[in-house]
Write an enzyme that holds these catalytic residues in place. Structure first.
Site, mmCIF file in Angstrom:
data_model
loop_
_atom_site.group_PDB
_atom_site.id
_atom_site.type_symbol
_atom_site.label_atom_id
_atom_site.label_comp_id
_atom_site.label_asym_id
_atom_site.label_seq_id
_atom_site.Cartn_x
_atom_site.Cartn_y
_atom_site.Cartn_z
ATOM 1 N N SER A 1 148.591 4.309 -15.037
ATOM 2 C CA SER A 1 147.248 3.871 -14.317
ATOM 3 C C SER A 1 146.006 4.479 -14.698
ATOM 4 O O SER A 1 146.086 5.565 -14.504
ATOM 5 C CB SER A 1 147.534 3.990 -12.814
ATOM 6 O OG SER A 1 146.442 4.002 -12.260
ATOM 7 N N ASP B 1 144.041 -0.846 -12.127
ATOM 8 C CA ASP B 1 143.938 -1.019 -10.752
ATOM 9 C C ASP B 1 142.597 -1.424 -10.172
ATOM 10 O O ASP B 1 141.764 -0.811 -10.469
ATOM 11 C CB ASP B 1 144.364 0.326 -10.030
ATOM 12 C CG ASP B 1 145.908 0.758 -9.813
ATOM 13 O OD1 ASP B 1 146.527 -0.251 -9.608
ATOM 14 O OD2 ASP B 1 146.037 1.817 -10.366
ATOM 15 N N MET C 1 143.987 -5.491 -5.896
ATOM 16 C CA MET C 1 144.200 -5.020 -4.383
ATOM 17 C C MET C 1 142.655 -5.647 -3.828
ATOM 18 O O MET C 1 141.745 -4.980 -3.699
ATOM 19 C CB MET C 1 144.186 -3.472 -4.236
ATOM 20 C CG MET C 1 145.697 -3.073 -5.007
ATOM 21 S SD MET C 1 145.836 -1.257 -5.059
ATOM 22 C CE MET C 1 145.208 -1.359 -7.079
ATOM 23 N N HIS D 1 148.183 -0.069 -16.811
ATOM 24 C CA HIS D 1 148.046 -0.482 -15.559
ATOM 25 C C HIS D 1 146.633 -0.364 -15.186
ATOM 26 O O HIS D 1 146.254 0.848 -14.946
ATOM 27 C CB HIS D 1 148.888 0.381 -14.570
ATOM 28 C CG HIS D 1 149.012 -0.386 -13.291
ATOM 29 N ND1 HIS D 1 149.645 -1.247 -12.877
ATOM 30 C CD2 HIS D 1 148.523 0.327 -11.991
ATOM 31 C CE1 HIS D 1 149.598 -1.581 -11.765
ATOM 32 N NE2 HIS D 1 148.891 -0.686 -11.141
ATOM 33 N N ASP E 1 155.401 1.436 -8.210
ATOM 34 C CA ASP E 1 153.974 2.045 -8.309
ATOM 35 C C ASP E 1 153.652 3.102 -7.138
ATOM 36 O O ASP E 1 153.545 2.471 -5.996
ATOM 37 C CB ASP E 1 152.881 0.668 -8.361
ATOM 38 C CG ASP E 1 151.416 1.064 -8.504
ATOM 39 O OD1 ASP E 1 151.115 2.235 -8.543
ATOM 40 O OD2 ASP E 1 150.537 0.056 -8.516
ATOM 41 N N GLY E 2 153.390 4.174 -7.516
ATOM 42 C CA GLY E 2 152.961 5.045 -6.557
ATOM 43 C C GLY E 2 153.900 6.264 -6.484
ATOM 44 O O GLY E 2 154.966 6.070 -6.086
ATOM 45 N N MET F 1 140.334 -2.545 -7.140
ATOM 46 C CA MET F 1 140.145 -2.085 -5.533
ATOM 47 C C MET F 1 138.702 -2.828 -5.042
ATOM 48 O O MET F 1 137.900 -2.575 -5.820
ATOM 49 C CB MET F 1 140.312 -0.763 -5.132
ATOM 50 C CG MET F 1 141.548 -0.320 -5.760
ATOM 51 S SD MET F 1 141.817 1.655 -5.302
ATOM 52 C CE MET F 1 143.465 1.905 -6.055
ATOM 53 N N HIS G 1 146.522 -4.963 -11.486
ATOM 54 C CA HIS G 1 146.895 -4.971 -10.342
ATOM 55 C C HIS G 1 145.756 -5.335 -9.038
ATOM 56 O O HIS G 1 145.065 -4.331 -8.915
ATOM 57 C CB HIS G 1 147.504 -3.498 -10.079
ATOM 58 C CG HIS G 1 148.096 -3.372 -8.592
ATOM 59 N ND1 HIS G 1 148.592 -2.057 -8.150
ATOM 60 C CD2 HIS G 1 148.321 -4.049 -7.488
ATOM 61 C CE1 HIS G 1 148.725 -2.202 -6.704
ATOM 62 N NE2 HIS G 1 148.650 -3.368 -6.451
ATOM 63 N N MET H 1 155.530 -1.300 -4.031
ATOM 64 C CA MET H 1 154.491 -0.238 -3.792
ATOM 65 C C MET H 1 155.318 0.870 -3.173
ATOM 66 O O MET H 1 156.049 0.651 -2.187
ATOM 67 C CB MET H 1 153.246 -0.668 -2.945
ATOM 68 C CG MET H 1 152.504 -1.603 -3.455
ATOM 69 S SD MET H 1 151.737 -0.886 -4.898
ATOM 70 C CE MET H 1 150.814 0.525 -4.556
HETATM 71 C C1 DX5 Z 1 147.568 2.809 -5.743
HETATM 72 C C2 DX5 Z 1 147.594 2.340 -7.265
HETATM 73 C C3 DX5 Z 1 148.415 2.909 -8.160
HETATM 74 C C4 DX5 Z 1 147.881 4.386 -8.305
HETATM 75 C C5 DX5 Z 1 149.112 5.274 -8.778
HETATM 76 O O1 DX5 Z 1 147.039 2.052 -4.920
HETATM 77 O O2 DX5 Z 1 147.883 0.988 -7.065
HETATM 78 O O3 DX5 Z 1 148.619 2.249 -9.410
HETATM 79 O O4 DX5 Z 1 146.995 4.625 -9.459
HETATM 80 O O5 DX5 Z 1 148.809 6.462 -8.996
HETATM 81 P P1 DX5 Z 1 149.949 7.817 -8.887
HETATM 82 O O6 DX5 Z 1 150.821 7.594 -9.975
HETATM 83 O O7 DX5 Z 1 149.045 9.056 -8.979
HETATM 84 O O8 DX5 Z 1 150.629 7.705 -7.439
HETATM 85 ZN ZN ZN Z 2 148.681 0.027 -9.242
#
Ligand code: DX5
Ligand code: ZN
Length: 222
Positions: free
Chosen positions: A10, A37, A71, A35, A178-179, A39, A69, A140
């Site tokens: 990510s 992300d 969000m 990946h 993920d997470g 937001m 991804h 998640m």
């Molecule tokens: C959280 C993200 C993840 C995040 C994961 O909202 O969707 O993709 O980057 O990070 P780690 O692996 O550090 O938990």
């Molecule tokens: Zn993610």
């Protein structure tokens, strides 16, 4: 059927001042997909990057598979922008859109592979009537919004249920987690049925990306 294992670093935990070089480095270190992300400080309490950055990365590494991804809320307006920006997978949270089936169709008709993301408290019922149209389900294992959070163990039970549902389908569908994924829990996520593993802080926070990805693959091979 379980798909070949993919490690998905990510970029949330990458050095954003050197993003192209960071993506080159994880790809050279054995990453399978990137990946990405997104937001919006609305659906989640954080703000990251959008289609302009995705397009720049796609131009920089045209062969890289970009796993977007989302969000964000709403979802539909931004789908075409990410398709144009070179996304391969586009995943979204069902709570963030009014018409889940329409959003799936929108992603598909834009030429991308649709994925549905379930938060820790989101029920599996969202997969009723949608699973057969998806290319990916993302479970998640933290609440979305930040990297570096602790893995929520209940995600394992959820992965097992989704694995069974996917195995009842005739089409290949990826099961992503993920997470909080690290070398020491990736094996458990795999045993629970995941085949696609997002890791942000575990990879970008490590001194040797290749060694970390190799260690993850070794756990998966056990
Ligand atoms: C959280 C993200 C993840 C995040 C994961 O909202 O969707 O993709 O980057 O990070 P780690 O692996 O550090 O938990
Ligand atoms: Zn993610």
């Amino acid at each position: 059927m379980k798909q070949p294992n993919w490690i998905a670093p990510s970029i949330l935990s990458a050095d954003f001042a050197r993003l192209g070089a960071e993506v080159d480095a994880v790809l050279a270190a054995g990453a399978d997909i990137i990946h990405f992300d997104v937001m919006d400080n609305h659906y989640v309490p954080n703000l990251t990057v959008g289609p302009v950055v995705c397009a720049a990365l796609h131009k920089h590494d045209p062969k890289a598979v970009i796993d977007v991804h989302l969000m964000v809320q709403p979802v539909d307006r931004i789908v075409e922008d990410f398709a144009q920006a070179g996304a391969t997978y586009i995943s979204f949270h069902p709570e963030a859109t009014l018409h889940v089936d329409r959003t799936i169709e929108l992603i598909r008709s834009a030429g991308c592979r649709p994925g549905l993301v379930l938060n820790p408290a989101t029920p599996l019922e969202y997969l009723d009537y949608t699973l057969e149209k998806l290319d990916l389900v993302l479970i998640m294992s933290v609440n979305p919004g930040f990297g570096g959070q602790k893995f929520i163990p209940l995600a394992l039970e959820k992965l097992r249920h989704v694995r069974a549902r996917i195995d009842a389908q005739s089409r290949p569908i990826r099961l992503e987690v993920d997470g909080g994924i690290k070398v020491d829990n990736i094996g458990a996520a795999s045993a629970a049925g995941a085949d696609t593993f997002v890791a942000g802080s575990a990879i970008f926070g490590s001194p040797d990306y290749a060694a970390t990805i190799k260690a993850m693959h070794e756990q998966l091979a056990r």
